[in-house]
Design an enzyme around this catalytic site. Structure first.
Site, PDB file in Angstrom:
ATOM      1  N   ILE A 137      93.146  39.712 111.005  1.00  0.00           N
ATOM      2  CA  ILE A 137      93.860  39.495 109.745  1.00  0.00           C
ATOM      3  C   ILE A 137      95.340  39.760 110.018  1.00  0.00           C
ATOM      4  O   ILE A 137      95.685  40.443 110.981  1.00  0.00           O
ATOM      5  CB  ILE A 137      93.326  40.372 108.595  1.00  0.00           C
ATOM      6  CG1 ILE A 137      93.340  41.859 108.965  1.00  0.00           C
ATOM      7  CG2 ILE A 137      91.953  39.927 108.166  1.00  0.00           C
ATOM      8  CD1 ILE A 137      92.848  42.772 107.845  1.00  0.00           C
ATOM      9  N   ASP A 138      96.202  39.195 109.185  1.00  0.00           N
ATOM     10  CA  ASP A 138      97.643  39.294 109.414  1.00  0.00           C
ATOM     11  C   ASP A 138      98.130  40.742 109.357  1.00  0.00           C
ATOM     12  O   ASP A 138      97.514  41.595 108.708  1.00  0.00           O
ATOM     13  CB  ASP A 138      98.405  38.472 108.370  1.00  0.00           C
ATOM     14  CG  ASP A 138      98.071  36.990 108.428  1.00  0.00           C
ATOM     15  OD1 ASP A 138      97.719  36.516 109.525  1.00  0.00           O
ATOM     16  OD2 ASP A 138      98.163  36.321 107.384  1.00  0.00           O
ATOM     17  N   LYS A 139      99.250  40.986 109.997  1.00  0.00           N
ATOM     18  CA  LYS A 139      99.840  42.322 110.047  1.00  0.00           C
ATOM     19  C   LYS A 139      99.951  42.947 108.652  1.00  0.00           C
ATOM     20  O   LYS A 139      99.585  44.111 108.444  1.00  0.00           O
ATOM     21  CB  LYS A 139     101.223  42.253 110.697  1.00  0.00           C
ATOM     22  CG  LYS A 139     101.993  43.569 110.656  1.00  0.00           C
ATOM     23  CD  LYS A 139     103.424  43.379 111.148  1.00  0.00           C
ATOM     24  CE  LYS A 139     104.236  44.654 110.940  1.00  0.00           C
ATOM     25  NZ  LYS A 139     105.659  44.483 111.310  1.00  0.00           N
ATOM     26  N   THR A 141      98.397  42.153 105.904  1.00  0.00           N
ATOM     27  CA  THR A 141      97.169  42.102 105.107  1.00  0.00           C
ATOM     28  C   THR A 141      96.332  43.322 105.454  1.00  0.00           C
ATOM     29  O   THR A 141      96.121  43.626 106.621  1.00  0.00           O
ATOM     30  CB  THR A 141      96.370  40.820 105.414  1.00  0.00           C
ATOM     31  OG1 THR A 141      97.157  39.678 105.067  1.00  0.00           O
ATOM     32  CG2 THR A 141      95.074  40.782 104.618  1.00  0.00           C
ATOM     33  N   ARG A 237      97.077  32.198 102.276  1.00  0.00           N
ATOM     34  CA  ARG A 237      98.501  32.118 101.944  1.00  0.00           C
ATOM     35  C   ARG A 237      98.950  30.660 101.828  1.00  0.00           C
ATOM     36  O   ARG A 237      99.698  30.290 100.913  1.00  0.00           O
ATOM     37  CB  ARG A 237      99.312  32.857 103.004  1.00  0.00           C
ATOM     38  CG  ARG A 237      98.963  34.340 103.083  1.00  0.00           C
ATOM     39  CD  ARG A 237      99.441  34.978 104.378  1.00  0.00           C
ATOM     40  NE  ARG A 237     100.903  35.024 104.466  1.00  0.00           N
ATOM     41  CZ  ARG A 237     101.555  35.397 105.547  1.00  0.00           C
ATOM     42  NH1 ARG A 237     100.882  35.754 106.647  1.00  0.00           N
ATOM     43  NH2 ARG A 237     102.880  35.410 105.541  1.00  0.00           N
TER      44      ARG A 237
END
Length: 301
Positions: A137-139, A141, A237
């Site tokens: 998962i993104d930084k 998130t 997103r």
């Protein structure tokens, strides 16, 4: 060194080779590809080419991936929360602001560093700098991730991701008031041709499907639950922006005027999967983080 082979079809004719290869692997940047081309690690029909080479029908491309710079991984006590663990798998919580795995120039403070301290065994399929990592998962998130503790478990979890059988539910706060209770976004995602650091809805992208339902509405915002059918880079997103409801705080896909919360208001709150060895269904839920709850409290007032 790992090699990759590609055969050019009609719809790809005329595309620059550096752009094409960047689209073929989300882990490759255009600068990286251009570096490999200079080192003759990209061969077309048996011959090295330049970065501006334009693809022709039936071109055969062989890419030899240059190994990343060696990183001396250190176990760190980062207080990683473990929601489930047995001898094969684990479910862990990644806080907002933490990178999943190390990279050259960023060797410490990542989830992997914390995992190496908190969990004894981790699978090695994804290489030395990504032990145990099955998905990301993104930084900015927060939320839950599946972790594999051996290679058999790793393969089993990846198969479930490919089969779209993993339960992945996210909570997101978006700009605007969504006028209906639920919906499905089915729009292909690929690299943005105008900005290679961004993803976008593109005709030749990979299939991406996001289901969502409205949890709560506010004066100018909507709280939604998003359920992933696929797991493309930045999927929620990009999809929410595509339908006109970008995520609050998103520095890449959000509006210029948004809340200053150091990244998107997105939380991977639920993860569920079939145990790759026992077959038992395992699901865990993590509550939204404190900063997110504080935003909602202010909006309710």
């Amino acid at each position: 060194m790992e090699t990759y082979n590609f055969l050019i079809e009609e719809e790809e004719v005329g595309t620059r080779i550096d752009r094409y290869l960047t689209d073929m692997n989300e882990d490759w940047s255009r600068n990286q590809i251009q570096d490999w081309i200079k080192l003759d690690l990209v061969i077309v029909n048996g011959q090295p080419v330049k970065a501006n080479y334009k693809l022709r029908l039936d071109d055969e491309i062989v890419v030899t991936e240059k190994p990343v710079e060696e990183i001396d991984l250190q176990a760190e006590d980062l207080g990683i929360e473990i929601y489930y663990e047995d001898k094969d798998v684990a479910i862990v919580y990644k806080p907002k602001g933490m990178v999943v795995h190390p990279a050259p120039g960023h060797p410490n403070g990542t989830l992997v560093n914390g995992l190496m301290y908190a969990i004894k065994d981790l699978s090695g399929i994804n290489g030395e700098i990504r032990p145990g990592i099955v998905h990301r998962i993104d930084k900015d998130t927060s939320g839950l991730l599946m972790i594999a503790k051996n290679d058999i478990a790793h393969r089993g979890l990846v198969e479930q991701l490919v089969d779209k059988s993993v339960t992945r539910k996210y909570t997101a706060l978006v700009h605007g008031v969504i006028p209906h209770e639920f919906g499905t976004i089915d729009a292909p995602i690929g690299r943005n041709v105008r900005d290679r650091q961004e993803m976008a809805i593109v005709d030749n992208g990979k299939q991406a499907v996001t289901h969502f339902n409205v949890i709560e509405t506010f004066d100018k915002y909507t709280l939604v639950e998003c359920v992933l059918e696929t797991g493309r880079t930045h999927q929620i997103r990009v999809h929410m922006k595509h339908i006109g409801f970008p995520l609050v705080g998103d520095p890449k896909y959000g509006p210029k005027k948004t809340m200053d919360i150091d990244g998107q208001a997105l939380h991977a709150g639920v993860i569920g999967f079939e145990h790759p060895v026992t077959g038992e269904y395992i699901e865990r839920t993590a509550p939204i983080p404190e900063y997110f709850e504080e935003i909602l409290t202010k909006l309710r007032k």
